[in-house]
Design an enzyme around this catalytic site. Structure first.
Site, PDB file in Angstrom:
ATOM      1  N   TYR A 143      -2.760 -36.445  34.263  1.00 18.85           N
ATOM      2  CA  TYR A 143      -3.486 -36.376  35.537  1.00 18.85           C
ATOM      3  C   TYR A 143      -3.299 -34.990  36.127  1.00 18.85           C
ATOM      4  O   TYR A 143      -2.166 -34.488  36.189  1.00 18.85           O
ATOM      5  CB  TYR A 143      -2.967 -37.435  36.509  1.00 18.85           C
ATOM      6  CG  TYR A 143      -3.675 -37.431  37.844  1.00 18.85           C
ATOM      7  CD1 TYR A 143      -5.012 -37.815  37.953  1.00 18.85           C
ATOM      8  CD2 TYR A 143      -3.012 -37.038  39.002  1.00 18.85           C
ATOM      9  CE1 TYR A 143      -5.669 -37.814  39.183  1.00 18.85           C
ATOM     10  CE2 TYR A 143      -3.662 -37.035  40.238  1.00 18.85           C
ATOM     11  CZ  TYR A 143      -4.984 -37.417  40.317  1.00 18.85           C
ATOM     12  OH  TYR A 143      -5.623 -37.412  41.530  1.00 18.85           O
ATOM     13  N   ASP A 231       1.088 -27.887  34.134  1.00 18.36           N
ATOM     14  CA  ASP A 231       0.958 -28.581  35.409  1.00 18.36           C
ATOM     15  C   ASP A 231       2.325 -29.192  35.722  1.00 18.36           C
ATOM     16  O   ASP A 231       2.678 -30.248  35.207  1.00 18.36           O
ATOM     17  CB  ASP A 231      -0.130 -29.657  35.321  1.00 18.36           C
ATOM     18  CG  ASP A 231      -0.300 -30.396  36.638  1.00 18.36           C
ATOM     19  OD1 ASP A 231       0.572 -30.261  37.522  1.00 18.36           O
ATOM     20  OD2 ASP A 231      -1.307 -31.128  36.771  1.00 18.36           O
ATOM     21  N   LYS A 259       3.907 -31.449  45.299  1.00 18.01           N
ATOM     22  CA  LYS A 259       4.943 -32.464  45.529  1.00 18.01           C
ATOM     23  C   LYS A 259       6.275 -31.894  46.030  1.00 18.01           C
ATOM     24  O   LYS A 259       6.369 -31.539  47.196  1.00 18.01           O
ATOM     25  CB  LYS A 259       5.070 -33.354  44.289  1.00 18.01           C
ATOM     26  CG  LYS A 259       3.735 -34.080  44.060  1.00 18.01           C
ATOM     27  CD  LYS A 259       3.691 -35.160  43.036  1.00 18.01           C
ATOM     28  CE  LYS A 259       2.329 -35.846  43.109  1.00 18.01           C
ATOM     29  NZ  LYS A 259       1.612 -35.980  41.862  1.00 18.01           N
TER      30      LYS A 259
HETATM   31  C1  LIG Z   1       0.064 -35.529  41.820  1.00 16.84           C
HETATM   32  C2  LIG Z   1      -0.380 -34.656  40.734  1.00 16.84           C
HETATM   33  C3  LIG Z   1      -1.461 -33.762  40.898  1.00 16.84           C
HETATM   34  C4  LIG Z   1      -2.313 -33.753  42.143  1.00 16.84           C
HETATM   35  O1  LIG Z   1      -1.600 -33.390  43.275  1.00 16.84           O
HETATM   36  P1  LIG Z   1      -2.201 -33.809  44.725  1.00 16.84           P
HETATM   37  O2  LIG Z   1      -1.255 -33.168  45.685  1.00 16.84           O
HETATM   38  O3  LIG Z   1      -2.167 -35.315  44.741  1.00 16.84           O
HETATM   39  O4  LIG Z   1      -3.571 -33.279  44.808  1.00 16.84           O
HETATM   40  C5  LIG Z   1      -1.738 -32.879  39.871  1.00 16.84           C
HETATM   41  N1  LIG Z   1      -1.034 -32.883  38.734  1.00 16.84           N
HETATM   42  C6  LIG Z   1      -0.007 -33.731  38.532  1.00 16.84           C
HETATM   43  C7  LIG Z   1       0.774 -33.655  37.267  1.00 16.84           C
HETATM   44  C8  LIG Z   1       0.336 -34.659  39.516  1.00 16.84           C
HETATM   45  O5  LIG Z   1       1.323 -35.527  39.292  1.00 16.84           O
END
Ligand SMILES: *Cc1c(COP(=O)(O)O)cnc(C)c1O
Length: 426
Positions: A143, A231, A259
């Site tokens: 994701y 990511d 996060k």
């Molecule tokens: C949560 C998440 C995102 C998106 O971050 P948001 O602050 O919810 O837009 C992107 N990549 C990873 C791996 C994530 O866990």
């Protein structure tokens, strides 16, 4: 009497689609009504009915110290009193950028945005801008936020709702997105601008990278001149002190964060080598911007978190999580089911089955386990006993520094009982 969860959720549904501002929070995958949280303290959250839950959601990874940590609350009070946004450079964003870049080898510059989605979207634009190429390779079950081009074959809420992608995303928007299989190094060619990966896949339950996977991606990218993007929105400053790239000794060209670096406030960041980042406006031709980017309140919270956590804390938390994982497997086995709880540093997954099984290494295996019907009764039985997991089998458990060993031990009785309920319910 104050209103119940049912009443709050009914009100929410009238004015907010589905009653939630992010689909993972809905109980669509597990049934029932979400609890509406009024406060959190350390490892616990409390709902509108005054029920307390040992919280393994922890804002899906945004919280590392636990809720309302005194140092973060104090930093926030101070920052808020000075004013919350100016539209000019602030010392706070410089401090957080310095903290991040001094810690992560190879990360020379970062630019802040307001969410992980924006971070990844911007990193991809930058990669396309500097390479002059169009294709982006991602992996099934990873994701990367909800930007159009990256919603295909997403994990987390996209997987939970059984969606292949999203309505409203045009074929054109995803035409340059290529989807590979996690843990298989794809064949690349010179149309590829970037390979985008979660260095530890943590949005399809937990899937660790095979030893050759990340180095293989690095080599494949180098071979064709594509950029490698990690990511690290979940793994950054959570997997360990300097995140996944340092942990695995593989250096990407670009990193994405979110996060943890906001200490519970909205934030994201992307970064990399200075010679790549200088392609961004105003220095270079790749445009990227944000009214609230580098927000002084969010960066104050984030800096406080990074400064509060020492390298030894990650070792300690990892050890605690490993012992808890063994306890989870045992507790579930006591009910005649099979659990496997993979651990990578402090990241913790949980798979349930009736039969022994191998840990999945890619999304297909995860999906088969997530769909076996055990998670739903297990989740509700745990919630009834005051232990809150995420309402979907594709999310990992987030254990914060506030989850002391005794709290984790106390959850195991509830886990054994919930496993007994699940064994008979489905
Ligand atoms: C949560 C998440 C995102 C998106 O971050 P948001 O602050 O919810 O837009 C992107 N990549 C990873 C791996 C994530 O866990």
């Amino acid at each position: 009497m104050s209103p119940t969860n049912e009443e709050w959720f009914a009100r929410a549904r009238r004015v907010i689609p589905g009653g939630v501002d992010s689909p993972v929070r809905s109980f669509a995958a597990v049934g029932g009504t979400p609890y509406t949280v009024v406060s959190g303290q350390g490892a616990f959250v409390e709902d509108v009915e005054g029920r307390r839950y040992l919280d393994f959601v922890q804002s899906y990874g945004a919280s590392l110290l636990g809720h309302a940590h005194p140092a973060v609350v104090a930093a926030l009070r101070e920052a808020v009193a000075r004013g919350t946004t100016f539209g000019a450079p602030t010392p706070g964003e410089v401090r957080l950028a310095e903290l991040m870049t001094t810690r992560v080898p190879g990360l020379e510059q970062v630019r802040f945005v307001s969410s992980g989605t924006e971070a990844v979207m911007s990193a991809v634009r930058l990669a396309r801008g500097v390479t002059g190429r169009r294709r982006v390779v991602k992996f099934d079950g990873c994701y990367h936020g909800h930007s159009d081009a990256l919603l295909v074959a997403g994990g987390s809420g996209v997987a939970q709702l059984g969606l292949p992608g999203s309505a409203g995303v045009t074929a054109g928007a995803v035409a340059d997105t290529v989807v590979g299989t996690y843990n298989q190094v794809p064949e690349l060619d010179e149309s590829v601008a970037a390979v985008l990966v979660e260095p530890v896949a943590a949005n399809m339950n937990l899937v660790a990278p095979d030893p050759g996977f990340l180095p293989g991606l690095r080599a494949a990218c180098d071979h064709v001149g594509a950029l490698l993007i990690f990511d690290e929105v979940i793994t950054g400053f959570r997997l360990d002190w300097a995140g996944a790239s340092a942990h695995y000794g593989v250096t990407p060209d670009l990193w994405c964060y979110g996060k943890v670096i906001g200490g519970g406030l909205p934030i994201g960041a992307f970064g990399g080598r200075a010679d790549v980042l200088e392609a961004l406006a105003p220095e270079g031709p790749v445009y990227q911007a944000g009214t609230l980017s580098g927000n002084p309140v969010a960066t104050a919270a984030g800096s406080t978190v990074l400064e509060t956590v020492a390298p030894a804390d990650y070792q300690d938390l990892g050890g605690r999580v490993a012992r808890f994982a063994a306890g989870l497997e045992e507790a579930v086995a006591s009910a005649g089911l099979v659990a496997r709880a993979p651990v990578v540093g402090p990241l913790l997954g949980l798979y349930l089955s009736r039969e022994p099984f191998d840990l999945p290494t890619s999304f297909a295996g995860v999906r088969a386990l997530a769909d076996n019907g055990l998670y739903r009764p297990f989740f509700h039985a745990l919630l009834d006993r005051g232990v809150a997991l995420a309402p979907g089998a594709y999310e990992i458990l987030f254990v914060s520094l506030a989850h002391e060993e005794t709290l984790l031990d106390s959850a195991l009785t509830a886990v054994a009982e919930a496993a007994r309920v699940a064994a008979t319910a489905s």
